[in-house]
Design an enzyme around this catalytic site. Structure first.
Site, PDB file in Angstrom:
ATOM      1  N   ARG A   9      -1.744 -15.823   9.964  1.00  0.00           N
ATOM      2  CA  ARG A   9      -2.694 -15.994   8.887  1.00  0.00           C
ATOM      3  C   ARG A   9      -3.579 -17.069   8.944  1.00  0.00           C
ATOM      4  O   ARG A   9      -3.209 -18.155   9.426  1.00  0.00           O
ATOM      5  CB  ARG A   9      -1.589 -16.390   7.684  1.00  0.00           C
ATOM      6  CG  ARG A   9      -1.828 -15.325   6.497  1.00  0.00           C
ATOM      7  CD  ARG A   9      -1.113 -15.664   5.327  1.00  0.00           C
ATOM      8  NE  ARG A   9       0.136 -14.694   5.352  1.00  0.00           N
ATOM      9  CZ  ARG A   9       1.034 -14.751   4.370  1.00  0.00           C
ATOM     10  NH1 ARG A   9       1.053 -15.482   3.404  1.00  0.00           N
ATOM     11  NH2 ARG A   9       2.065 -13.757   4.340  1.00  0.00           N
ATOM     12  N   SER A  35      -1.514 -11.395   2.388  1.00  0.00           N
ATOM     13  CA  SER A  35      -0.579 -11.144   1.288  1.00  0.00           C
ATOM     14  C   SER A  35      -1.036 -12.203  -0.014  1.00  0.00           C
ATOM     15  O   SER A  35      -2.181 -11.759  -0.447  1.00  0.00           O
ATOM     16  CB  SER A  35       0.624 -12.048   1.692  1.00  0.00           C
ATOM     17  OG  SER A  35       1.683 -11.921   0.639  1.00  0.00           O
ATOM     18  N   HIS A  36      -0.496 -13.235  -0.535  1.00  0.00           N
ATOM     19  CA  HIS A  36      -1.104 -13.975  -1.815  1.00  0.00           C
ATOM     20  C   HIS A  36      -2.066 -15.042  -1.504  1.00  0.00           C
ATOM     21  O   HIS A  36      -2.460 -15.584  -2.418  1.00  0.00           O
ATOM     22  CB  HIS A  36       0.396 -14.219  -2.669  1.00  0.00           C
ATOM     23  CG  HIS A  36       0.834 -15.414  -1.687  1.00  0.00           C
ATOM     24  ND1 HIS A  36       1.792 -15.331  -0.830  1.00  0.00           N
ATOM     25  CD2 HIS A  36       0.881 -16.621  -1.704  1.00  0.00           C
ATOM     26  CE1 HIS A  36       1.954 -16.134  -0.275  1.00  0.00           C
ATOM     27  NE2 HIS A  36       1.584 -17.173  -0.625  1.00  0.00           N
ATOM     28  N   LYS A  63       0.321  -8.475   9.658  1.00  0.00           N
ATOM     29  CA  LYS A  63       1.635  -8.146   9.724  1.00  0.00           C
ATOM     30  C   LYS A  63       1.952  -7.026  10.261  1.00  0.00           C
ATOM     31  O   LYS A  63       1.140  -6.087  10.342  1.00  0.00           O
ATOM     32  CB  LYS A  63       2.370  -7.979   8.297  1.00  0.00           C
ATOM     33  CG  LYS A  63       2.538  -9.124   7.434  1.00  0.00           C
ATOM     34  CD  LYS A  63       2.741  -8.874   5.933  1.00  0.00           C
ATOM     35  CE  LYS A  63       2.869 -10.026   5.026  1.00  0.00           C
ATOM     36  NZ  LYS A  63       3.384  -9.809   3.729  1.00  0.00           N
ATOM     37  N   ASP A  83       3.065  -8.951  -5.561  1.00  0.00           N
ATOM     38  CA  ASP A  83       2.325  -9.916  -5.032  1.00  0.00           C
ATOM     39  C   ASP A  83       0.868  -9.494  -4.155  1.00  0.00           C
ATOM     40  O   ASP A  83       0.878  -8.073  -4.468  1.00  0.00           O
ATOM     41  CB  ASP A  83       3.131 -10.986  -3.911  1.00  0.00           C
ATOM     42  CG  ASP A  83       3.256 -10.115  -2.555  1.00  0.00           C
ATOM     43  OD1 ASP A  83       3.279  -9.039  -2.693  1.00  0.00           O
ATOM     44  OD2 ASP A  83       3.024 -10.965  -1.619  1.00  0.00           O
ATOM     45  N   ASP A 115      -0.116  -8.331  -1.438  1.00  0.00           N
ATOM     46  CA  ASP A 115      -0.084  -7.123  -0.578  1.00  0.00           C
ATOM     47  C   ASP A 115       1.073  -6.129  -1.268  1.00  0.00           C
ATOM     48  O   ASP A 115       1.577  -5.152  -0.507  1.00  0.00           O
ATOM     49  CB  ASP A 115       0.080  -7.304   0.790  1.00  0.00           C
ATOM     50  CG  ASP A 115       1.033  -8.015   1.300  1.00  0.00           C
ATOM     51  OD1 ASP A 115       1.897  -8.775   0.330  1.00  0.00           O
ATOM     52  OD2 ASP A 115       1.456  -8.156   2.327  1.00  0.00           O
ATOM     53  N   ASP A 155       4.511  -6.598  -1.299  1.00  0.00           N
ATOM     54  CA  ASP A 155       5.815  -6.523  -0.503  1.00  0.00           C
ATOM     55  C   ASP A 155       6.900  -7.325  -1.082  1.00  0.00           C
ATOM     56  O   ASP A 155       8.020  -7.374  -0.932  1.00  0.00           O
ATOM     57  CB  ASP A 155       5.901  -6.652   1.067  1.00  0.00           C
ATOM     58  CG  ASP A 155       5.126  -7.965   1.101  1.00  0.00           C
ATOM     59  OD1 ASP A 155       4.652  -8.740   0.466  1.00  0.00           O
ATOM     60  OD2 ASP A 155       4.930  -8.336   2.440  1.00  0.00           O
ATOM     61  N   ARG A 156       6.289  -8.006  -2.321  1.00  0.00           N
ATOM     62  CA  ARG A 156       7.200  -8.852  -2.983  1.00  0.00           C
ATOM     63  C   ARG A 156       7.115  -8.364  -4.599  1.00  0.00           C
ATOM     64  O   ARG A 156       6.108  -8.521  -4.928  1.00  0.00           O
ATOM     65  CB  ARG A 156       6.891 -10.224  -2.853  1.00  0.00           C
ATOM     66  CG  ARG A 156       7.435 -10.916  -1.418  1.00  0.00           C
ATOM     67  CD  ARG A 156       7.125 -12.427  -1.343  1.00  0.00           C
ATOM     68  NE  ARG A 156       5.989 -12.970  -1.592  1.00  0.00           N
ATOM     69  CZ  ARG A 156       5.392 -13.884  -2.408  1.00  0.00           C
ATOM     70  NH1 ARG A 156       6.179 -14.226  -3.231  1.00  0.00           N
ATOM     71  NH2 ARG A 156       4.142 -13.976  -2.373  1.00  0.00           N
ATOM     72  N   GLU A 216      15.681 -10.715  -0.801  1.00  0.00           N
ATOM     73  CA  GLU A 216      15.288 -12.444  -0.688  1.00  0.00           C
ATOM     74  C   GLU A 216      15.029 -12.827  -2.297  1.00  0.00           C
ATOM     75  O   GLU A 216      14.552 -12.048  -3.107  1.00  0.00           O
ATOM     76  CB  GLU A 216      14.137 -12.873   0.076  1.00  0.00           C
ATOM     77  CG  GLU A 216      14.337 -12.635   1.535  1.00  0.00           C
ATOM     78  CD  GLU A 216      13.190 -13.201   2.406  1.00  0.00           C
ATOM     79  OE1 GLU A 216      13.435 -14.109   2.974  1.00  0.00           O
ATOM     80  OE2 GLU A 216      12.245 -12.330   2.423  1.00  0.00           O
ATOM     81  N   SER A 264      12.503 -14.756  -2.989  1.00  0.00           N
ATOM     82  CA  SER A 264      11.133 -14.412  -3.046  1.00  0.00           C
ATOM     83  C   SER A 264      10.867 -13.259  -3.456  1.00  0.00           C
ATOM     84  O   SER A 264       9.410 -13.020  -3.754  1.00  0.00           O
ATOM     85  CB  SER A 264      10.518 -14.846  -1.763  1.00  0.00           C
ATOM     86  OG  SER A 264      11.021 -13.594  -0.921  1.00  0.00           O
ATOM     87  N   HIS A 318      11.288 -10.024  -1.734  1.00  0.00           N
ATOM     88  CA  HIS A 318      11.045  -9.040  -0.776  1.00  0.00           C
ATOM     89  C   HIS A 318      12.473  -8.384  -1.178  1.00  0.00           C
ATOM     90  O   HIS A 318      13.684  -8.897  -0.694  1.00  0.00           O
ATOM     91  CB  HIS A 318      11.263  -9.619   0.480  1.00  0.00           C
ATOM     92  CG  HIS A 318       9.947 -10.120   0.969  1.00  0.00           C
ATOM     93  ND1 HIS A 318       8.880  -9.616   1.561  1.00  0.00           N
ATOM     94  CD2 HIS A 318       9.225 -11.659   1.182  1.00  0.00           C
ATOM     95  CE1 HIS A 318       7.838 -10.293   1.919  1.00  0.00           C
ATOM     96  NE2 HIS A 318       8.127 -11.735   1.486  1.00  0.00           N
TER      97      HIS A 318
HETATM   98 ZN   LIG Z   1       3.166 -10.217   0.476  1.00  0.00          ZN
END
Ligand SMILES: [Zn+2]
Length: 459
Positions: free
Chosen positions: A15, A103-104, A113, A239, A241, A243-244, A322, A324, A326
């Site tokens: 990133r 992502s965010h 990723k 989020d 993208d 994934d969260r 997680e 977070s 995920h």
């Molecule tokens: Zn993400």
């Protein structure tokens, strides 16, 4: 020529800032390094997708062109949430996949990723990508790679629609934060028969409304307000993208990932007794106790989505997640983290129950914990500090040291770990009462303060 910025090659992904770190030249080198590992592993075809940032299309084009120049065939899946990229690799049985996303992070950022086969690249593998790119150790340019465009969004929506049935109408507010989650989340939840009220669904990489990070309380305020205003059963936030996942109940209370995992683990263990469920060192003790109580085998592992993605297959676990947000389902799903699929499973869970989400949460034993607390330090100092904390507390306490120090107290625990992505420490505390929580903090924090000062002045 651009000198590659080593610090953009991080523990779970790459990133960096587009203008400085991800110039066209740097992107081409990074793409060539990815191509090198795919060629070496004998992978002939991969998928490539992107998020909605202003820079994503250009980076995607460079990646596709580069892959083709090394003879790798590319399935171009276009603008998609990250989980759809993973889905394309599993469903089409490809040799890997890369998503262009930060992502965010704010819009000036971008990144990658990636999957090699079904494994997420992390740690040493990302380090190797850097070294190959830096040294330009690329294979021979042979050309001949073919490009095929595929609509995996419809494919994905059909697949999940076939997997999930809602037995009653659920009213849900969906906040995509102008990220990519709404591309699949909104049409899917509607097709499943939910009453969907969507906000910030339009993909806009400048993120004009709020930061697309549902782990921060301030980013959930619009979602909470809309849930209250519309009397919805729950709110789901993605989020950037997707994934969260972030979840709020019908009263606007936030459910962090570990509490969500309590609900999912109870449900999944009904049909899968004795199976393993993975979480991470930041997760509440309540989650591990609940997994055990419901006949599952809890596994505490290192934080980080790439590490959990590997662990779930190594352990053949049925579920992982997680704090977070995920969440990884591996029963009727493919074992990768997907906020949209997790959201659909939550709708299913609610539609099968006579309880509201608030009532479900009330059945979780009460615990008192802090959110993640970040303490800034230096890149050099962070690991030294954590090592010292581990050895000091091991003298008098039980310490789990798989990822930092999770120090066990009679009525709770404290966590001190080094962030994998920032020059900071991550702390979390939990106990059975506010009072005991404070007692634990009063034991750990002064010692930590002292060590931070000592280490920072000597490194
Ligand atoms: Zn993400």
């Amino acid at each position: 020529m651009t000198e590659l910025n080593e610090s953009i090659f991080r523990e779970y992904d790459i990133r960096g800032i587009v203008e400085t770190d991800l110039t066209d030249d740097a992107v081409k080198k990074i793409a060539s390094a990815f191509a090198t590992i795919y060629v070496r592993a004998g992978k002939k075809q991969i998928s490539i997708g992107m998020d909605g940032r202003p820079s994503s299309e250009n980076i995607k084009n460079i990646f596709i062109e580069t892959m083709c120049s090394y003879g790798i065939n590319v399935v171009d899946i276009g603008l998609v949430p990250t989980p759809v990229l993973y889905y394309s690799v599993f469903k089409l049985e490809l040799g890997g996949g890369i998503i262009i996303t930060a992502s965010h992070n704010p819009s000036e950022y971008n990144g990658f990723k990636a999957l090699l086969g079904k494994n997420a690249l992390s740690g040493d593998e990302i380090r190797e990508i850097y070294e190959i790119a830096r040294d330009e150790r690329f294979p021979e340019v042979i050309g001949g790679g073919k490009i095929e465009s595929k609509d995996m969004v419809s494919d994905y929506i059909d697949y999940v629609e076939n997997d999930i049935t809602l037995d009653k109408k659920i009213k849900v507010v969906v906040d995509s934060g102008n990220g990519t989650g709404g591309i699949t989340g909104v049409p899917l939840f509607k097709k499943l028969g939910a009453d969907v009220i969507d906000i910030f669904t339009e993909v806009d990489g400048s993120f004009p409304n709020h930061h697309p990070d549902p782990t921060k309380i301030e980013n959930l305020q619009d979602l909470i307000a809309k849930v209250k205003e519309t009397g919805a059963d729950l709110g789901i936030g993605f989020d950037g993208d997707a994934d969260r996942i972030g979840v709020v109940d019908g009263e606007g209370n936030i459910l962090w990932g570990d509490m969500l995992m309590v609900l999912f683990s109870r449900e999944i263990l009904k049909d899968n007794p004795g199976r393993k469920i993975i979480s991470e060192v930041k997760a509440s003790e309540v989650l591990y106790a609940e997994i055990k109580k419901n006949g599952g085998i809890p596994i505490m592992w290192k934080a980080g989505h790439s590490l959990i993605k590997k662990k779930i297959f190594e352990e053949d676990a049925i579920l992982a997640g997680e704090v977070s947000g995920h969440i990884f389902f591996n029963d009727r799903w493919f074992g990768f983290d997907d906020a949209v699929y997790s959201g659909a499973r939550l709708l299913e869970l609610l539609s099968n129950s006579t309880q509201t989400l608030e009532e479900m949460v009330e059945t979780i034993p009460e615990t008192f914990n802090t959110p993640e607390i970040r303490v800034d330090t230096t890149e050099k100092a962070k690991f030294v500090i954590v090592d010292k904390i581990v050895s000091i507390f091991k003298e008098n306490y039980e310490v789990i040291d798989i990822d930092g120090a999770r120090i066990k107290f009679p009525d709770g625990w404290a966590l001190v770990r080094a962030s994998n992505t920032q020059p900071s420490l991550v702390l979390r505390f939990e106990s059975d009462s506010e009072e005991n929580l404070q007692k634990i903090r009063d034991i750990v924090e002064p010692i930590l303060d002292k060590i931070v000062k000592e280490v920072e002045s000597s490194t």
